[in-house]
Write a protein that holds these residues in place. Structure first.
Motif, PDB file in Angstrom:
ATOM      1  N   SER A   3       0.853  -1.185   0.000  1.00 54.04           N
ATOM      2  CA  SER A   3       0.000   0.000   0.000  1.00 54.04           C
ATOM      3  C   SER A   3       0.891   1.237   0.000  1.00 54.04           C
ATOM      4  CB  SER A   3      -0.901   0.024   1.244  1.00 54.04           C
ATOM      5  OG  SER A   3      -1.797  -1.058   1.242  1.00 54.04           O
ATOM      6  N   GLU A  31      -1.535  -0.934  -4.179  1.00 58.84           N
ATOM      7  CA  GLU A  31      -2.668  -0.016  -4.201  1.00 58.84           C
ATOM      8  C   GLU A  31      -2.122   1.360  -3.838  1.00 58.84           C
ATOM      9  OE1 GLU A  31      -5.613  -0.901  -1.228  1.00 58.84           O
ATOM     10  OE2 GLU A  31      -4.168  -0.905   0.441  1.00 58.84           O
ATOM     11  N   ILE A  33      -3.115   4.830  -2.427  1.00 61.39           N
ATOM     12  CA  ILE A  33      -4.164   5.540  -1.684  1.00 61.39           C
ATOM     13  C   ILE A  33      -3.798   7.019  -1.596  1.00 61.39           C
ATOM     14  CG2 ILE A  33      -5.459   5.664   0.477  1.00 61.39           C
ATOM     15  CD1 ILE A  33      -4.592   2.748   0.995  1.00 61.39           C
ATOM     16  N   SER A  55      -7.238   1.057 -11.803  1.00 60.74           N
ATOM     17  CA  SER A  55      -7.975   0.505 -10.662  1.00 60.74           C
ATOM     18  C   SER A  55      -7.143   0.427  -9.386  1.00 60.74           C
ATOM     19  CB  SER A  55      -8.507  -0.888 -11.005  1.00 60.74           C
ATOM     20  OG  SER A  55      -7.438  -1.772 -11.311  1.00 60.74           O
ATOM     21  N   ARG A  56      -5.831   0.583  -9.489  1.00 62.81           N
ATOM     22  CA  ARG A  56      -4.973   0.531  -8.309  1.00 62.81           C
ATOM     23  C   ARG A  56      -5.032   1.817  -7.498  1.00 62.81           C
ATOM     24  NH1 ARG A  56       0.523  -1.012 -11.275  1.00 62.81           N
ATOM     25  NH2 ARG A  56      -0.375   0.583 -12.650  1.00 62.81           N
ATOM     26  N   VAL A  58      -6.781   4.587  -5.328  1.00 63.65           N
ATOM     27  CA  VAL A  58      -7.925   4.797  -4.443  1.00 63.65           C
ATOM     28  C   VAL A  58      -7.924   6.260  -4.026  1.00 63.65           C
ATOM     29  CG1 VAL A  58      -9.043   4.136  -2.289  1.00 63.65           C
ATOM     30  CG2 VAL A  58      -7.734   2.420  -3.581  1.00 63.65           C
TER      31      VAL A  58
END
Length: 208
Positions: A3, A31, A33, A55-56, A58
């Motif tokens: 992350s 991901e 963020i 899509s990774r 957020v």
């Protein structure tokens, strides 16, 4: 697996650079963020648009402007990866940076991996100076030296333990011990977080 957390505030003109640098990394299992801390410029629109393309990404929007510490805490609460990286909106990274972080922490079984850094001074959109700092080999931990005393010695010798954006962390250490950034601290919030993290390490530290 990984992350990546970026707090964002009024950086609509610049944040695309670090996001695109991350998306171009040779390591792709992550991901990203991004926490918009109630920006008053185009930041929210920029990150929402980029989130639609990958899509990774957020995109999170804070309801109030509460500062980078709170924004990072929001990111930590949302993170699902085994490892955590923190970047700032004005950072820039090499294409191999994330791969080096992940491969090192996995190969060495370290609890924390720390890198050197380059400080670029930019004036009126032009690079004025570029200085490599904190890239010297650090002394090894002495036989029977307590880890907290070793960390204290390193802090006195070298500046790379202060920041959070040149490290990869174990999410488990952060979550299992309820570690958070302290809101309202105007100076040294990164170091305070790191000191809390060091306190829960057994001593497995690596440098790249």
């Amino acid at each position: 697996q990984l992350s990546i957390i970026i707090p964002a505030y009024n950086c609509g003109k610049s944040i695309s650079k670090i996001i695109k640098s991350i998306l171009k990394q040779s390591f792709s299992d992550f991901e990203l963020i991004i926490i918009d801390d109630k920006s008053t410029d185009s930041t929210a629109k920029v990150i929402d648009k980029l989130a639609q393309t990958d899509s990774r990404i957020v995109a999170i929007h804070q309801s109030n402007n509460t500062g980078a510490a709170s924004a990072r805490n929001t990111g930590i609460a949302k993170a699902r990866g085994k490892y955590l990286l923190f970047f700032d909106a004005d950072d820039d990274i090499k294409t191999s940076t994330i791969t080096e972080f992940v491969s090192t922490i996995e190969q060495t079984k370290a609890e924390l991996v720390v890198s050197g850094m380059t400080i670029n001074t930019i004036h009126r959109h032009k690079l004025v100076s570029s200085v490599d700092v904190c890239t010297n080999q650090l002394p090894y931990r002495k036989s029977k030296e307590q880890f907290r005393l070793y960390i204290l010695r390193l802090i006195g010798l070298d500046g790379r333990l202060y920041q959070v954006w040149n490290k990869i962390y174990l999410t488990s250490i952060i979550n299992n011990n309820g570690l958070k950034f302290q809101p309202g601290v105007n100076f040294g919030e990164d170091l305070l977080f790191n000191l809390d993290y060091f306190a829960h390490m057994t001593g497995r530290l690596s440098f790249i």
